[in-house]
Design a protein around this motif. Structure first.
Motif, PDB file in Angstrom:
ATOM      1  N   SER A  48     -56.405 -44.724 -32.220  1.00 10.88           N
ATOM      2  CA  SER A  48     -55.351 -45.651 -32.685  1.00 10.88           C
ATOM      3  C   SER A  48     -54.487 -45.903 -31.162  1.00 10.88           C
ATOM      4  O   SER A  48     -53.910 -46.868 -31.091  1.00 10.88           O
ATOM      5  CB  SER A  48     -54.518 -45.404 -33.861  1.00 10.88           C
ATOM      6  N   SER A  99     -52.119 -47.678 -35.841  1.00  3.06           N
ATOM      7  CA  SER A  99     -52.235 -47.212 -36.948  1.00  3.06           C
ATOM      8  C   SER A  99     -52.145 -45.559 -37.107  1.00  3.06           C
ATOM      9  O   SER A  99     -52.472 -45.040 -35.982  1.00  3.06           O
ATOM     10  CB  SER A  99     -53.302 -47.642 -37.586  1.00  3.06           C
ATOM     11  N   ALA A 130     -56.575 -54.462 -43.429  1.00  2.06           N
ATOM     12  CA  ALA A 130     -56.808 -53.362 -42.793  1.00  2.06           C
ATOM     13  C   ALA A 130     -57.812 -53.607 -41.757  1.00  2.06           C
ATOM     14  O   ALA A 130     -57.653 -53.135 -40.523  1.00  2.06           O
ATOM     15  CB  ALA A 130     -57.285 -52.066 -43.594  1.00  2.06           C
ATOM     16  N   CYS A 154     -56.985 -53.696 -37.553  1.00  2.00           N
ATOM     17  CA  CYS A 154     -57.643 -52.829 -36.722  1.00  2.00           C
ATOM     18  C   CYS A 154     -58.430 -53.850 -35.654  1.00  2.00           C
ATOM     19  O   CYS A 154     -58.328 -53.443 -34.679  1.00  2.00           O
ATOM     20  CB  CYS A 154     -58.737 -52.193 -37.629  1.00  2.00           C
ATOM     21  N   GLY A 201     -52.067 -52.449 -36.304  1.00  2.00           N
ATOM     22  CA  GLY A 201     -51.650 -51.251 -36.901  1.00  2.00           C
ATOM     23  C   GLY A 201     -51.403 -51.564 -38.464  1.00  2.00           C
ATOM     24  O   GLY A 201     -52.330 -51.420 -39.073  1.00  2.00           O
ATOM     25  N   PRO A 202     -50.219 -51.598 -38.937  1.00  2.00           N
ATOM     26  CA  PRO A 202     -50.084 -51.912 -40.471  1.00  2.00           C
ATOM     27  C   PRO A 202     -50.776 -53.348 -41.092  1.00  2.00           C
ATOM     28  O   PRO A 202     -50.417 -54.302 -40.238  1.00  2.00           O
ATOM     29  CB  PRO A 202     -48.610 -52.016 -40.515  1.00  2.00           C
ATOM     30  N   VAL A 244     -52.080 -50.210 -46.686  1.00  2.00           N
ATOM     31  CA  VAL A 244     -51.975 -49.783 -45.256  1.00  2.00           C
ATOM     32  C   VAL A 244     -50.995 -50.606 -44.965  1.00  2.00           C
ATOM     33  O   VAL A 244     -50.810 -50.755 -43.548  1.00  2.00           O
ATOM     34  CB  VAL A 244     -53.284 -50.124 -44.594  1.00  2.00           C
ATOM     35  N   ASN A 251     -49.132 -45.841 -44.666  1.00  2.00           N
ATOM     36  CA  ASN A 251     -49.874 -45.719 -43.416  1.00  2.00           C
ATOM     37  C   ASN A 251     -51.499 -45.435 -43.907  1.00  2.00           C
ATOM     38  O   ASN A 251     -51.893 -45.927 -44.953  1.00  2.00           O
ATOM     39  CB  ASN A 251     -49.458 -44.494 -42.647  1.00  2.00           C
ATOM     40  N   TYR A 252     -52.192 -45.225 -42.806  1.00  2.00           N
ATOM     41  CA  TYR A 252     -53.884 -45.036 -43.374  1.00  2.00           C
ATOM     42  C   TYR A 252     -54.276 -43.701 -43.880  1.00  2.00           C
ATOM     43  O   TYR A 252     -55.316 -43.459 -43.994  1.00  2.00           O
ATOM     44  CB  TYR A 252     -54.416 -45.360 -41.893  1.00  2.00           C
ATOM     45  N   CYS A 308     -62.557 -48.070 -40.214  1.00  2.00           N
ATOM     46  CA  CYS A 308     -61.446 -48.475 -39.473  1.00  2.00           C
ATOM     47  C   CYS A 308     -61.388 -48.199 -38.092  1.00  2.00           C
ATOM     48  O   CYS A 308     -61.143 -48.939 -37.048  1.00  2.00           O
ATOM     49  CB  CYS A 308     -60.016 -48.097 -40.262  1.00  2.00           C
TER      50      CYS A 308
END
Length: 485
Positions: A107, A114, A428, A432, A437-438, A443, A448-449, A460
């Motif tokens: 990430s 994320s 998601a 990704c 990110g969000p 998510v 968050n993840y 992801c």
């Protein structure tokens, strides 16, 4: 296997370089006395030792890198480096699994932003700095940095640069030598990063906070040192600094290089993509501001404008910072923001997504097809910025869009197969593949993840890597013809 030794040799050099970057969080750990110096020193030693061993083992076989070597090296770097980037996280976060540590490192390096971590304020400061510093490294691409030193390694860098550089017009060179181009881009990148650091410090951040959030801002990565992201500062000055530098990072860095070369702002004003980018940001902020006021989310225009400007620009530039839980806004606003993250940034920026240049080319191609339907014999070439676009570029853009759509559908279906709800699964994948990110749902910006299963986390992770390398550089490795010499 020996045929690919030159690729492994460069990979070893990149690993050594990556290991040296750990000196930055090590230095912060030393001066802040947060007690994890030994962990960074060990991580640094392991990374450099393995990189040196790989480099020395393959040093006797030299040849110019070919196009397929560039794709292989790009994919190897972006999949191997997170393994070593995860080591400090594994050493200092109790109970963290390799799956989650690798996801966090991917990430960061893919500038997605994320996270699977909570309680960020309780982590050692230097560990948060390392998470964010990986975003800075990944922002322009560690391969582009390596290209600048590839002549020292005895191999050429043009194919690596082409494989890693985002956008459809990859063959444009700013200088006659590709290494000089890479060094020039990094010089511009760090000059603006320094200004961003000083801007955050001026706005009231501490030096460690200013440094880590500068890294995430310039890389458009969105990782922060606080669970509440930028809401933790609750400062209009901090948000204004972030807005300015998110916008700057969303523009093609080659334009800044040309501005510096020519000592003139004309390259920026004359660039169609840059003008459209700023116009799109302004229009989107205005639309969301009016929408929020009209629906009574914020009674005052100033409050609505403040939150709309920051969060719309953050998501549209694929950064991912947040000052509020915008998932609670009426659904039009967050969906528009996620839609923008798919194409709003410029080619050659640190942002993810399709890029505005591809979107422009697709629209111009559609216009040309309308013309051909009405006037079958008309000759109307597609142009961008006054230059005729070659047919192979148009074919590449069309193929990219087809694969992009397939990844969106395939990734979503894979997450649905694991039991994730449709909103969380689709957003998601969107977040990704565009390195934003969000998403929404499970998510979303207030979550968050962390709640994903290992299988969902790996899906992801793969999608983030595909998005960072713009799909083709990874997927081409799975074609039989790639491995035929």
């Amino acid at each position: 296997m020996r045929y690919y030794y030159p690729v492994f040799k460069v990979l070893g050099g990149v690993l050594m370089l990556f290991g040296l970057t750990m000196a930055v969080p090590l230095g912060f750990s030393h001066f802040l006395h947060d007690g994890i110096e030994e962990g960074f020193a060990l991580s640094m030693a392991i990374t450099i030792a393995i990189g040196a061993g790989l480099f020395l083992h393959c040093r006797h076989l030299d040849r110019e890198l070919q196009p397929h070597d560039g794709f292989l090296l790009a994919t190897l770097v972006w999949t191997v480096l997170p393994v070593f980037g995860a080591i400090p996280l594994l050493l200092h976060i109790p109970g963290l699994s390799f799956t989650d540590a690798y996801f966090e490192a991917v990430s960061g390096l893919t500038t997605t932003g994320s996270t699977v971590l909570t309680g960020l304020e309780k982590l050692p400061v230097s560990l948060n700095i390392w998470r964010c510093f990986m975003v800075l490294i990944g922002g322009m691409g560690i391969i582009v940095l390596a290209v600048a030193i590839l002549p020292l390694l005895g191999v050429g860098g043009s194919q690596v640069f082409k494989a890693e550089t985002p956008g459809p017009m990859k063959d444009d060179k700013l200088t006659p030598r590709i290494a000089e181009t890479a060094r020039g881009l990094w010089a511009v990148y760090f000059a603006i990063a320094t200004a961003c650091l000083l801007g955050y410090r001026w706005a009231g951040m501490s030096w460690p906070d200013a440094f880590m959030h500068m890294c995430s801002t310039m890389g458009l990565g969105g990782l922060a040192g606080y669970d509440a992201s930028f809401a933790a500062f609750d400062s209009l000055k901090v948000e204004l600094v972030a807005i300015v530098f998110m916008l700057l990072a969303g523009v093609n860095f080659a334009l800044y290089f040309r501005i510096w070369q020519r000592r003139s702002m004309r390259p920026l004003w004359r660039d169609l993509e840059a003008r459209l980018f700023f116009a799109l940001m302004a229009a989107s902020v205005a639309v969301v501001t009016v929408f929020l006021v009209a629906h009574g989310v914020y009674p005052e225009w100033t409050t609505a404008l403040r939150h709309a400007a920051f969060n719309v620009i953050s998501v549209a530039t694929t950064t991912g910072f947040a000052t509020v839980d915008y998932a609670q806004w009426p659904i039009f606003a967050p969906i528009l923001m996620l839609f923008l993250c798919g194409f709003a940034t410029c080619a050659g920026s640190t942002g993810g997504g399709i890029k505005l240049s591809r979107s422009l080319l697709l629209m111009k191609q559609v216009q040309r097809e309308f013309t051909r339907l009405l006037h079958p014999r008309a000759v109307r070439p597609v142009t961008l910025g006054g230059a005729v676009v070659e047919p192979q570029v148009l074919f590449s853009v069309q193929a990219f869009m087809l694969v992009y759509g397939a990844v969106l559908v395939g990734g979503t279906m894979a997450l649905l197969l694991t039991g994730l709800d449709i909103v969380s699964a689709f957003t998601a994948v969107v977040a990704c593949v565009n390195n934003t990110g969000p998403g929404l749902g499970q998510v979303g910006p207030a979550n968050n993840y962390q709640g994903l299963t290992d299988a969902q986390t790996w899906i992801c992770t793969v999608v983030m890597l595909l998005g960072r390398l713009e799909l083709f550089a990874v997927l081409i490795l799975f074609t039989p013809q790639f491995w035929r010499r």
